[in-house]
Design a protein around this motif. Structure first.
Motif, short mmCIF file in Angstrom:
data_model
loop_
_atom_site.label_atom_id
_atom_site.label_comp_id
_atom_site.label_asym_id
_atom_site.label_seq_id
_atom_site.Cartn_x
_atom_site.Cartn_y
_atom_site.Cartn_z
N GLN A 119 0.83 -1.19 0.00
CA GLN A 119 0.00 0.00 0.00
C GLN A 119 0.87 1.25 0.00
O GLN A 119 1.97 1.26 0.52
CB GLN A 119 -0.92 0.00 1.21
N VAL A 120 0.30 2.30 -0.58
CA VAL A 120 0.96 3.60 -0.63
C VAL A 120 0.16 4.52 0.29
O VAL A 120 -1.07 4.49 0.30
CB VAL A 120 0.94 4.16 -2.08
N LEU A 121 0.86 5.33 1.09
CA LEU A 121 0.18 6.27 1.96
C LEU A 121 0.01 7.60 1.23
O LEU A 121 0.96 8.15 0.69
CB LEU A 121 0.96 6.49 3.24
N VAL A 122 -1.22 8.09 1.23
CA VAL A 122 -1.56 9.35 0.56
C VAL A 122 -2.08 10.32 1.61
O VAL A 122 -2.94 9.97 2.42
CB VAL A 122 -2.64 9.11 -0.52
N THR A 123 -1.54 11.54 1.61
CA THR A 123 -1.99 12.57 2.54
C THR A 123 -3.04 13.42 1.85
O THR A 123 -2.79 14.00 0.80
CB THR A 123 -0.81 13.46 2.98
N ARG A 124 -4.23 13.47 2.46
CA ARG A 124 -5.31 14.30 1.92
C ARG A 124 -5.05 15.76 2.29
O ARG A 124 -4.20 16.06 3.13
CB ARG A 124 -6.66 13.87 2.49
N ALA A 125 -5.81 16.66 1.70
CA ALA A 125 -5.66 18.09 1.97
C ALA A 125 -5.89 18.41 3.45
O ALA A 125 -5.29 19.35 3.99
CB ALA A 125 -6.62 18.89 1.10
N ASP A 126 -6.75 17.64 4.13
CA ASP A 126 -7.03 17.89 5.55
C ASP A 126 -6.00 17.25 6.48
O ASP A 126 -6.13 17.29 7.69
CB ASP A 126 -8.44 17.42 5.91
N GLY A 127 -4.96 16.63 5.91
CA GLY A 127 -3.89 16.03 6.69
C GLY A 127 -4.10 14.57 7.03
O GLY A 127 -3.21 13.92 7.56
N ALA A 128 -5.29 14.03 6.76
CA ALA A 128 -5.57 12.62 7.04
C ALA A 128 -4.80 11.74 6.07
O ALA A 128 -4.54 12.13 4.93
CB ALA A 128 -7.06 12.35 6.92
N LEU A 129 -4.43 10.55 6.54
CA LEU A 129 -3.72 9.60 5.69
C LEU A 129 -4.68 8.54 5.17
O LEU A 129 -5.56 8.08 5.89
CB LEU A 129 -2.60 8.91 6.48
N LEU A 130 -4.49 8.16 3.92
CA LEU A 130 -5.26 7.09 3.30
C LEU A 130 -4.29 6.01 2.84
O LEU A 130 -3.19 6.31 2.41
CB LEU A 130 -6.02 7.60 2.08
N LYS A 131 -4.74 4.76 2.92
CA LYS A 131 -3.96 3.66 2.37
C LYS A 131 -4.52 3.35 0.99
O LYS A 131 -5.72 3.16 0.83
CB LYS A 131 -4.10 2.42 3.25
N VAL A 132 -3.64 3.30 0.01
CA VAL A 132 -4.04 3.01 -1.36
C VAL A 132 -3.30 1.76 -1.80
O VAL A 132 -2.06 1.75 -1.83
CB VAL A 132 -3.71 4.19 -2.29
N ASP A 133 -4.04 0.72 -2.14
CA ASP A 133 -3.43 -0.52 -2.60
C ASP A 133 -2.80 -0.28 -3.97
O ASP A 133 -3.41 0.35 -4.84
CB ASP A 133 -4.49 -1.61 -2.70
N VAL A 134 -1.59 -0.77 -4.18
CA VAL A 134 -0.89 -0.53 -5.44
C VAL A 134 -1.63 -1.13 -6.63
O VAL A 134 -1.46 -0.69 -7.76
CB VAL A 134 0.57 -1.04 -5.41
N ASN A 135 -2.49 -2.13 -6.39
CA ASN A 135 -3.26 -2.73 -7.48
C ASN A 135 -4.33 -1.81 -8.04
O ASN A 135 -4.88 -2.08 -9.10
CB ASN A 135 -3.90 -4.05 -7.02
N THR A 136 -4.64 -0.71 -7.35
CA THR A 136 -5.65 0.23 -7.83
C THR A 136 -5.06 1.26 -8.79
O THR A 136 -5.80 2.00 -9.43
CB THR A 136 -6.34 0.97 -6.68
N VAL A 137 -3.74 1.32 -8.91
CA VAL A 137 -3.09 2.29 -9.80
C VAL A 137 -3.29 1.87 -11.26
O VAL A 137 -2.97 0.75 -11.64
CB VAL A 137 -1.58 2.40 -9.49
N GLU A 138 -3.86 2.77 -12.05
CA GLU A 138 -4.06 2.50 -13.48
C GLU A 138 -2.90 3.01 -14.31
O GLU A 138 -2.48 2.36 -15.24
CB GLU A 138 -5.36 3.14 -13.96
N ARG A 139 -2.42 4.20 -13.97
CA ARG A 139 -1.28 4.72 -14.72
C ARG A 139 -0.59 5.81 -13.91
O ARG A 139 -1.17 6.38 -12.99
CB ARG A 139 -1.70 5.24 -16.08
N ILE A 140 0.65 6.10 -14.29
CA ILE A 140 1.44 7.14 -13.65
C ILE A 140 1.91 8.09 -14.74
O ILE A 140 2.48 7.66 -15.74
CB ILE A 140 2.66 6.55 -12.91
N ASP A 141 1.67 9.37 -14.54
CA ASP A 141 2.08 10.40 -15.49
C ASP A 141 3.27 11.14 -14.87
O ASP A 141 3.09 11.98 -13.99
CB ASP A 141 0.93 11.37 -15.75
N HIS A 142 4.48 10.79 -15.29
CA HIS A 142 5.68 11.39 -14.72
C HIS A 142 5.86 12.84 -15.15
O HIS A 142 6.45 13.63 -14.42
CB HIS A 142 6.91 10.57 -15.08
N ARG A 143 5.34 13.20 -16.28
CA ARG A 143 5.46 14.59 -16.75
C ARG A 143 4.66 15.54 -15.84
O ARG A 143 5.13 16.60 -15.46
CB ARG A 143 4.97 14.72 -18.19
N ASP A 144 3.43 15.14 -15.49
CA ASP A 144 2.57 15.99 -14.66
C ASP A 144 2.61 15.61 -13.18
O ASP A 144 1.90 16.20 -12.37
CB ASP A 144 1.12 15.92 -15.15
#
Length: 67
Positions: free
Chosen positions: A27-52
């Motif tokens: 899982q990857v930890l993502v910080t929301r705008a309100d400071g809360a942390l979310l766990k995101v399973d790597v299997n949910t990633v569809e694509r990564i845009d390195h340019r943006d």
């Protein structure tokens, strides 16, 4: 691959940004705008845009697990 600081987008909008404490198992930890942390399973990633510096998920914000 370093993704710290990348914005995370769910199918229904922005979730937050990848945190320095990035990996916790499969899982990857993502910080929301309100400071809360979310766990995101790597299997949910569809694509990564390195340019943006964005990670696109194949799930909605509701489907993400709060830490």
């Amino acid at each position: 691959m370093v993704l710290v600081g990348y914005t995370v987008e769910a199918t229904d909008g922005e979730v937050g940004a990848i945190d320095r404490r990035t990996y916790e198992g499969r899982q990857v930890l993502v910080t929301r705008a309100d400071g809360a942390l979310l766990k995101v399973d790597v299997n949910t990633v569809e694509r990564i845009d390195h340019r943006d510096h964005k990670v696109y998920l194949g799930v909605s914000r509701r489907e993400l697990t709060p830490r």
